[in-house]
Structure formats: structure tokens, C-alpha cells
Design a protein around this motif. Structure first.
Motif, short mmCIF file in Angstrom:
data_model
loop_
_atom_site.label_atom_id
_atom_site.label_comp_id
_atom_site.label_asym_id
_atom_site.label_seq_id
_atom_site.Cartn_x
_atom_site.Cartn_y
_atom_site.Cartn_z
N SER A 9 0.82 -1.19 0.00
CA SER A 9 0.00 0.00 0.00
C SER A 9 0.86 1.25 0.00
O SER A 9 1.96 1.25 0.53
N THR A 15 -4.21 2.41 -1.16
CA THR A 15 -4.12 1.93 -2.53
C THR A 15 -3.75 0.47 -2.56
O THR A 15 -3.05 -0.04 -1.69
N SER A 16 -4.23 -0.24 -3.58
CA SER A 16 -3.88 -1.63 -3.77
C SER A 16 -4.09 -2.02 -5.22
O SER A 16 -4.83 -1.37 -5.93
N HIS A 17 -3.44 -3.11 -5.65
CA HIS A 17 -3.62 -3.65 -6.98
C HIS A 17 -3.82 -5.15 -6.86
O HIS A 17 -3.21 -5.79 -6.03
N ASN A 148 -7.09 -6.30 -14.21
CA ASN A 148 -6.47 -5.73 -13.01
C ASN A 148 -7.48 -4.92 -12.21
O ASN A 148 -8.52 -4.48 -12.75
N SER A 150 -7.81 -1.74 -9.09
CA SER A 150 -7.16 -0.72 -8.29
C SER A 150 -8.22 0.07 -7.54
O SER A 150 -9.32 0.27 -8.06
N HIS A 151 -7.88 0.50 -6.31
CA HIS A 151 -8.82 1.34 -5.57
C HIS A 151 -8.05 2.30 -4.67
O HIS A 151 -6.87 2.10 -4.39
N ALA A 165 -2.36 5.09 -6.77
CA ALA A 165 -2.98 3.77 -6.95
C ALA A 165 -2.46 3.07 -8.19
O ALA A 165 -2.85 1.94 -8.48
N GLY A 166 -1.56 3.75 -8.95
CA GLY A 166 -0.94 3.11 -10.10
C GLY A 166 -1.66 3.31 -11.41
O GLY A 166 -1.31 2.69 -12.42
N LEU A 167 -2.68 4.17 -11.44
CA LEU A 167 -3.40 4.42 -12.68
C LEU A 167 -2.60 5.38 -13.55
O LEU A 167 -1.89 6.26 -13.05
N GLU A 196 -13.05 2.74 -7.16
CA GLU A 196 -12.60 1.38 -7.43
C GLU A 196 -12.69 1.16 -8.93
O GLU A 196 -13.69 1.54 -9.55
#
Length: 415
Positions: A9, A15-17, A148, A150-151, A165-167, A196
Motif C-alpha cells: 500500500s 491503494t492496492s492492486h 487488473n 485498483s482502488h 494507486a498506479g493508474l 474502485e
């Protein structure tokens, strides 16, 4: 059984994937990002080849490239005029551009055995000499598509949370565009809002190459949750099949801030008198494009000393939108416009204290607050198409809920 890969995180945002090893629904269009790939060969080589790489320079033809690599015109003529079935492939070699790469494979005797030209990240033209003549084929790689997740929970801004969050920047803008019909991302975002996203990830030779379509997303803003799910027609709808796209844009300009809201008892900044402010003033740089909020016909396109350059658009018998203080008008009276067409540019003409767009929204002749008025829906799904979509949406939103719960619990354990 699902394969889950949970990344650490972020420190300041939740954040997570999760990468899931299955596809949802039908395959979606694939967009390939720019990347370099080595030349391919679909056949086993019978001998070791010595390879020379050549990059096409500005003004360089295929003939010059062959000469630079040490090949004569006879070899070039033979290669270009391959058998009829593959002629179209090799003819394209005559239309090279600067930066194109050619890979030449030579035998121990110094004869050209293979020529490779990467066309893109999926296709490479391979020309081979079989001892008598040249033949060609197009070697194509396959893209794998995974799903995938992400949120994030927003603490400072939507962009910051989505980035952590990696977007990608494109995905962030897509999400804002999806929910922008219902949420004002410049003014309505609050700490504690969350989102999300379920999206495609494309892989080439086991390596991620780009992000595909957003399959489903939820956005909770000030306690109200909005949903968006991609249908097989490529459009997005809420969980009940209502179009995310509305008949009108919430804001007809990419603005920096609102300088004056809709206010029926506002004190006029120039005259000092109480006079209703029947619209919203959006501040942005002079020259910023102003968009038609919806499909319609230009009712007025003119100038006066109060409105400056202005445009009025009639949208059916019920709705009218007004755009005031433009630097220039780009439509004429009677002209039909589509939602998103540029009708003018932001300015400071007329009675104003500074450059801005004054935007009004009228329903049956009555002024309404553009930021809060209920916007009519665009075409939504119905019949069997709606039934099928609602099943798909239910499944994807359940995936999102399950993953969000799993990752939230995981974050709690890690903390």
C-alpha cells in the motif's frame, strides 16, 4: 481459483492492486503502446546467421540502405519482386520512414538469407531466401489480456490518489470523464471520497505493454456512490443500463475555478445593485474553447455591450443554454451543433470585471442552476439488451466489491 498479486500500500493514500488471471465478458479492442521488440522468426534456422542492424535516416531510400549495408541492386530487385502471394508485403519496403529498422541476416558466405522489418509491436515482416528466390511472411505476436483492479480513498485530491494507486494519466482522465456528468471534479471532490476500478492490462511475451479498457468503476462522492460499466457496444452505463453520458455537459469549459455561482439575490460587482445572477461564471485562460453543452441549433450568435460576444443554443423545445463574454464566436445563427463542438473562446467582452464564461441553463424558459439541475439522460439500454447488460454489470460490480473488501482487510492487517 483466483491468482492474486497484492502490491504494498502507498503511505498516504489507501491503494492496492490485484491481478486476476481471467477475462471478463467478450474480448475488447486492443491498443498497443509504443515499445521496441526484437525481430522474430517463425522457422528454425538451418545455419547461424550474422546480423547487421540498419536504421533508416532522413532522405534515405531502400536502395541507399542496401548500398550502405553492402548489397547490390540485383539483390534488391529480386527481394522486392517476390512471389505474387507475398508481393504486397515486400512492396511496403519501398515506403520506409526515418527511424524504421531493418535487420539483415547473412550466411557465412556473405549472402543475404533473411531480412526483418518490425512494422509495429505485434507484426514483423520476414523475408527469406530459399536458395532460389525470396519469399515473405508477416510474423504476428499475440497479446494476452488480464484483468487488473485498483482502488483508493482520497485524502488530498483525486489525481494524487489515482496516481498513487498506479493508474495512468489517461486512465485518470477517463474516470473523470466517465463520472464527470454527475460529479464536478473541480469543486465536488472531498477527503474521504473513494473509487474502485476494474481494467484490462495487456501483456506481450509476458511483459505488460499497456492498459486496455476500463471494464467497470465505482466512485463514492460525498456519500453517494456512482457506478459505470462498459457494455459490448463500447459505451458506459450505470448498473441499471442508464447511459453515463447525459444529454448535456455539466460544465461547457475546462475551467480553473468558479468565480460566481447561480444566485437569485447577488450584489452586482459593477453596479453595486441587487440583481439575480442567473448562471455560473467559470474562470479560465483567455482563448479557452467553449463547448456546446448539448446537441441543438444556434438561436443567437451576436454582440452587445452587456453580454459582449454571446451564443444562445436551443436544445429541443424545453432547453436553452447561453454562453456570454466570448473573445470570439465560432458558430452562426441557425447552425446545428453537436455536444462538445466549439462554439467560441473564453474572453472578457461586454460588462465584466475580468475574463470568464458566464453560462446559463434554462428549462421551459426558467433559469436553473447549471451545477445542480437534473440533466436529462442520453439514450439508455432497453429490452433484452438491458437484461443482458444488467447481469454483466451485477457480476462485475460484485467482483469489485469482493476485491475491495479483500484488499481493505489486507491493509488493516498490514497496518
Amino acid at each position: 481459483m483466483l491468482g492474486l498479486a497484492i502490491l504494498p500500500s502507498a503511505q498516504q493514500e489507501t491503494t492496492s492492486h490485484v491481478e486476476r488471471k481471467f477475462k471478463i465478458g467478450k474480448p475488447y479492442p486492443i491498443v498497443i503502446a509504443t515499445a521496441s521488440t526484437p525481430p522474430l522468426s517463425g522457422k528454425d534456422k538451418t545455419e547461424d546467421l550474422t546480423w547487421k542492424k540498419h536504421v533508416i535516416e532522413s532522405g534515405e531510400s531502400l536502395a541507399i540502405a542496401f548500398d550502405n549495408i553492402g548489397l547490390d541492386g540485383k539483390t534488391l530487385h529480386s527481394l522486392i519482386n517476390t512471389d505474387a502471394n507475398t508481393d504486397a508485403n515486400t512492396k511496403q519496403l519501398e515506403r520506409l520512414s526515418p527511424g524504421n529498422i531493418l535487420q539483415f541476416g547473412f550466411s557465412k558466405e556473405g549472402k543475404l538469407v533473411e531480412l526483418h522489418q518490425p512494422r509495429n509491436h505485434l507484426e514483423t515482416l520476414i523475408v527469406r531466401h530459399d536458395g532460389n528466390t525470396f519469399t515473405s511472411e508477416m510474423d504476428k505476436k499475440e497479446i494476452e489480456t488480464h484483468t487488473n483492479f485498483s482502488h483508493a480513498t482520497i485524502e488530498t485530491s483525486f489525481w494524487s490518489a489515482a496516481d498513487k494507486a498506479g493508474l495512468t494519466a489517461n486512465q485518470i482522465m477517463e474516470i473523470a470523464a466517465l463520472f464527470g456528468w454527475d460529479i464536478d471534479f473541480a469543486l465536488d471532490i472531498r477527503a474521504g471520497d473513494k473509487f474502485e476500478v476494474l481494467f484490462e492490462q495487456h501483456y506481450l511475451d509476458g511483459n505488460p505493454v499497456d492498459r486496455g479498457e476500463i471494464l467497470a468503476a465505482t466512485f463514492t462522492n460525498m456519500g453517494k456512490t456512482f457506478t459505470a460499466v462498459r457494455n459490448n457496444d463500447g459505451k458506459y452505463y450505470d448498473k441499471d443500463g442508464r447511459a453515463m453520458r447525459k444529454a448535456f455537459l455539466r460544465s461547457p469549459v475546462n475551467f480553473r475555478y468558479v468565480s460566481s455561482n447561480f444566485n437569485p439575490r447577488r450584489l452586482h460587482p459593477v453596479t453595486g445593485r441587487v440583481k439575480p445572477h442567473r448562471g455560473t461564471d467559470y474562470v479560465a485562460p483567455v482563448g479557452t474553447p467553449i463547448w456546446a453543452a448539448g446537441d441543438g441549433v444556434v438561436l443567437e450568435s451576436a454582440y452587445n455591450k452587456y453580454n459582449g460576444n454571446y451564443v444562445f443554443i436551443k436544445h429541443s423545445a424545453k432547453y436553452v443554454t447561453k454562453y456570454l463574454h466570448l473573445t470570439k464566436r465560432m458558430v452562426k445563427k441557425g447552425q446545428r451543433v453537436k455536444q462538445g463542438d466549439t462554439v467560441g473562446t473564453l474572453g472578457g467582452t461586454g460588462r465584466v470585471t475580468g475574463p470568464h464564461l458566464h453560462y446559463e441553463f434554462l428549462v421551459n424558459g426558467q433559469h436553473k442552476n447549471p451545477r445542480t439541475v437534473d440533466l436529462p439522460q442520453a439514450n439508455s439500454l432497453s429490452g433484452n439488451e438491458q437484461v443482458t447488460f444488467k447481469k454483466q454489470a451485477k457480476q462485475q460490480l460484485e467482483y469489485i466489491q469482493q476485491l475491495s473488501t479483500l484488499l481493505t482487510n489486507n491493509d488493516i492487517l498490514l497496518n
